[in-house]
Design an enzyme around this catalytic site. Structure first.
Site, PDB file in Angstrom:
ATOM      1  N   GLY A 133       0.834  -1.198   0.000  1.00 45.29           N
ATOM      2  CA  GLY A 133       0.000   0.000   0.000  1.00 45.29           C
ATOM      3  C   GLY A 133       0.865   1.243   0.000  1.00 45.29           C
ATOM      4  O   GLY A 133       1.935   1.258   0.606  1.00 45.29           O
ATOM      5  N   LYS A 182      -0.342  -6.755  -4.898  1.00 44.91           N
ATOM      6  CA  LYS A 182      -0.767  -8.070  -5.392  1.00 44.91           C
ATOM      7  C   LYS A 182       0.386  -8.853  -6.010  1.00 44.91           C
ATOM      8  O   LYS A 182       0.195  -9.966  -6.481  1.00 44.91           O
ATOM      9  CB  LYS A 182      -1.860  -7.872  -6.452  1.00 44.91           C
ATOM     10  CG  LYS A 182      -3.170  -7.369  -5.870  1.00 44.91           C
ATOM     11  CD  LYS A 182      -4.231  -7.287  -6.928  1.00 44.91           C
ATOM     12  CE  LYS A 182      -4.600  -5.850  -7.120  1.00 44.91           C
ATOM     13  NZ  LYS A 182      -5.450  -5.568  -8.220  1.00 44.91           N
ATOM     14  N   ASP A 202       0.869   1.944   9.150  1.00 43.62           N
ATOM     15  CA  ASP A 202       0.431   1.139  10.299  1.00 43.62           C
ATOM     16  C   ASP A 202       1.490   1.035  11.400  1.00 43.62           C
ATOM     17  O   ASP A 202       1.177   0.599  12.513  1.00 43.62           O
ATOM     18  CB  ASP A 202       0.059  -0.282   9.851  1.00 43.62           C
ATOM     19  CG  ASP A 202      -1.097  -0.297   8.870  1.00 43.62           C
ATOM     20  OD1 ASP A 202      -1.860   0.675   8.846  1.00 43.62           O
ATOM     21  OD2 ASP A 202      -1.219  -1.273   8.106  1.00 43.62           O
ATOM     22  N   ARG A 205     -23.980  12.709  20.591  1.00 42.93           N
ATOM     23  CA  ARG A 205     -23.959  11.387  19.947  1.00 42.93           C
ATOM     24  C   ARG A 205     -22.747  10.562  20.386  1.00 42.93           C
ATOM     25  O   ARG A 205     -21.750  11.097  20.873  1.00 42.93           O
ATOM     26  CB  ARG A 205     -23.869  11.559  18.423  1.00 42.93           C
ATOM     27  CG  ARG A 205     -25.174  11.986  17.802  1.00 42.93           C
ATOM     28  CD  ARG A 205     -24.975  12.302  16.334  1.00 42.93           C
ATOM     29  NE  ARG A 205     -26.256  12.504  15.678  1.00 42.93           N
ATOM     30  CZ  ARG A 205     -26.411  13.172  14.550  1.00 42.93           C
ATOM     31  NH1 ARG A 205     -25.376  13.699  13.940  1.00 42.93           N
ATOM     32  NH2 ARG A 205     -27.610  13.300  14.002  1.00 42.93           N
ATOM     33  N   ARG A 259      -4.795  -3.399  10.515  1.00 43.76           N
ATOM     34  CA  ARG A 259      -5.425  -4.727  10.444  1.00 43.76           C
ATOM     35  C   ARG A 259      -5.154  -5.554  11.684  1.00 43.76           C
ATOM     36  O   ARG A 259      -6.054  -6.100  12.301  1.00 43.76           O
ATOM     37  CB  ARG A 259      -4.867  -5.506   9.236  1.00 43.76           C
ATOM     38  CG  ARG A 259      -5.474  -5.149   7.937  1.00 43.76           C
ATOM     39  CD  ARG A 259      -4.634  -5.691   6.829  1.00 43.76           C
ATOM     40  NE  ARG A 259      -3.312  -5.078   6.855  1.00 43.76           N
ATOM     41  CZ  ARG A 259      -2.325  -5.376   6.061  1.00 43.76           C
ATOM     42  NH1 ARG A 259      -2.453  -6.340   5.201  1.00 43.76           N
ATOM     43  NH2 ARG A 259      -1.179  -4.745   6.135  1.00 43.76           N
ATOM     44  N   HIS A 315      -8.610   5.399   3.114  1.00 46.46           N
ATOM     45  CA  HIS A 315      -7.382   5.743   2.399  1.00 46.46           C
ATOM     46  C   HIS A 315      -6.990   7.209   2.513  1.00 46.46           C
ATOM     47  O   HIS A 315      -5.901   7.574   2.063  1.00 46.46           O
ATOM     48  CB  HIS A 315      -7.505   5.321   0.934  1.00 46.46           C
ATOM     49  CG  HIS A 315      -7.522   3.829   0.787  1.00 46.46           C
ATOM     50  ND1 HIS A 315      -8.657   3.082   1.044  1.00 46.46           N
ATOM     51  CD2 HIS A 315      -6.545   2.955   0.469  1.00 46.46           C
ATOM     52  CE1 HIS A 315      -8.375   1.802   0.868  1.00 46.46           C
ATOM     53  NE2 HIS A 315      -7.109   1.700   0.519  1.00 46.46           N
TER      54      HIS A 315
HETATM   55  O1  F6P Z   1      -0.941  -1.937   5.208  1.00 45.85           O
HETATM   56  C1  F6P Z   1      -1.442  -0.708   4.930  1.00 45.85           C
HETATM   57  C2  F6P Z   1      -2.921  -0.715   4.777  1.00 45.85           C
HETATM   58  O2  F6P Z   1      -3.233   0.626   4.613  1.00 45.85           O
HETATM   59  C3  F6P Z   1      -3.742  -1.355   5.909  1.00 45.85           C
HETATM   60  O3  F6P Z   1      -3.838  -0.606   7.069  1.00 45.85           O
HETATM   61  C4  F6P Z   1      -5.054  -1.586   5.228  1.00 45.85           C
HETATM   62  O4  F6P Z   1      -5.751  -2.618   5.876  1.00 45.85           O
HETATM   63  C5  F6P Z   1      -4.641  -1.979   3.849  1.00 45.85           C
HETATM   64  O5  F6P Z   1      -3.363  -1.397   3.624  1.00 45.85           O
HETATM   65  C6  F6P Z   1      -5.599  -1.550   2.764  1.00 45.85           C
HETATM   66  O6  F6P Z   1      -5.172  -2.022   1.534  1.00 45.85           O
HETATM   67  P1  F6P Z   1      -5.804  -1.605   0.125  1.00 45.85           P
HETATM   68  O7  F6P Z   1      -5.107  -0.354  -0.327  1.00 45.85           O
HETATM   69  O8  F6P Z   1      -5.547  -2.743  -0.768  1.00 45.85           O
HETATM   70  O9  F6P Z   1      -7.272  -1.332   0.341  1.00 45.85           O
END
Ligand code: F6P
Length: 368
Positions: free
Chosen positions: A16, A79, A146, A181, A190, A291
């Site tokens: 990422g 990927k 992360d 709220r 994750r 994101h």
């Molecule tokens: O590892 C970085 C991260 O941003 C995670 O925190 C998140 O779960 C994942 O990548 C999201 O990945 P993608 O960009 O494939 O949605």
């Protein structure tokens, strides 16, 4: 590869994206050319560039004016793991994974790449480590918002993401107060809850829910009710995407079948928001930051860290210390063997000083 024999290095960004990648690309390229007269080859889209032979030479002009630019000028992919790469689908539509490491290593060799600098997180390092067996020397540079890479106290990108998440919670607080709220703010993370923990600490969240500590729904609801009864009519919950209830499961947003790590998380805040409303009759809203935490300009801290990391990567290469990951430990630049970080994640220790400080000021982690 002996240190004197190194003439040309490859450079790629994997996994990422993250603020500060371009700052590393700039530092690696400029330090390599300026100080050691090395040639630099940029590999497009992470390991995909080696699998598909998509590379470009990098010179000063290519890396000029990118220090503060978000994203990565080289592109990236989460990927493309050469040892477990999706090459197509079978008759039932099921992805077929194959080991294309030899092909990727051959492309690197064809372009005269002596050492490959891989800027990435745990997924990229896990993909990079087996390439050593295929004759490609590697230097890893730790990247991830992360902050969950082993053996480095910090990764660049984290400070930027933390700032974004903190500002988001600060903004949520005023609207939470206006409407009385329960407001949940979901961060990335994750398996490690560093962003939620630190953003929650920085913004004074009432509850911080992280993957390392399973939350108890009763405790979460009691805290919200308690606050509504005693003056503060609103509650702020910072929650990591990988947080889960006691004995329960994570909330999956999507499955990316062609990815070696196919599960993408997201939505736990919405699920929990509904559960709290059902049990307490308190109105709530969930905000998934997603994101937005990965995009845009890196902070000054991340630019400095990225520049130091990039420079140190070149220092390791020219001193012949290969197949290592650049690291920051106790404020000092250092390195660790790459194989020590592959397939491992740096979780928040349950007795971490930030966790203890949060508890001391009344934050609940949702546990009994
Ligand atoms: O590892 C970085 C991260 O941003 C995670 O925190 C998140 O779960 C994942 O990548 C999201 O990945 P993608 O960009 O494939 O949605």
């Amino acid at each position: 590869m002996g240190k004197t024999a190194i003439k040309r290095i490859g450079l790629m960004t994997g996994g990422g994206d993250c603020p500060g990648l371009n700052a590393v690309i700039r530092a690696v390229t400029k330090a390599a050319i300026n100080e050691h007269n090395l040639e630099v080859i940029g590999v497009h889209d992470g390991f995909l560039g080696l699998i598909e032979d998509h590379v470009m030479p990098l010179d000063f002009s290519d890396v000029s004016n990118i220090l503060d630019l978000g994203g990565t000028i080289l592109g990236t992919s989460n990927k493309a793991n050469p040892s477990n790469y999706c090459t197509g689908r079978d008759d039932n539509g099921k992805p077929i994974f194959q080991d294309v490491s030899d092909k990727a290593a051959a492309v690197a060799k064809h372009h005269g790449i002596d050492v490959l600098v891989c800027i990435g997180g745990d997924g990229t390092m896990s993909a990079a480590a087996p390439m050593i067996e295929h004759g490609l020397d590697i230097i890893g540079v730790p990247k991830t918002i992360d902050n969950d890479l082993m053996h480095t106290d910090v990764t660049f990108g984290f400070d930027t993401a933390l700032g974004i998440a903190t500002e988001a919670i600060d903004r949520i607080r005023t609207t939470a107060a206006s409407h009385s709220r329960v407001m949940l703010v979901e961060t990335m993370g994750r398996t490690a809850g560093w962003i939620a923990l630190c953003a929650g600490a920085a913004s004074g969240a009432d509850l911080i829910l992280i993957p390392e500590i399973e939350y108890d729904l009763d405790v979460v609801c009691e805290r919200c009710l308690d606050r509504s009864k005693h003056g503060k009519a609103y509650t702020i919950i910072a929650i990591a995407e990988g947080a889960k209830p006691k004995g329960g499961a994570v909330v999956v947003d999507r499955v990316v079948h062609e990815s070696p790590e196919p599960i993408r998380l997201g939505g736990v805040s919405e699920v929990l928001c509904d559960q709290i409303a059902e049990r307490t009759h308190l109105e709530g809203r969930a905000t998934i930051l997603g994101h937005v935490q990965r995009g845009g300009t890196p902070t000054a801290h991340d630019r400095v860290l990225a520049t130091q990391f990039g420079y140190h990567a070149i220092e390791l290469i020219v001193s012949g210390q290969l197949n290592r990951l650049v690291a920051m430990q106790k404020g000092q630049l250092t390195s660790v063997p790459l194989c020590d970080v592959a397939d491992r994640v740096k979780l928040v220790p349950l007795d971490h000083a930030i966790v203890r400080a949060c508890r001391a000021v009344g934050v609940s982690f949702g546990e009994k």
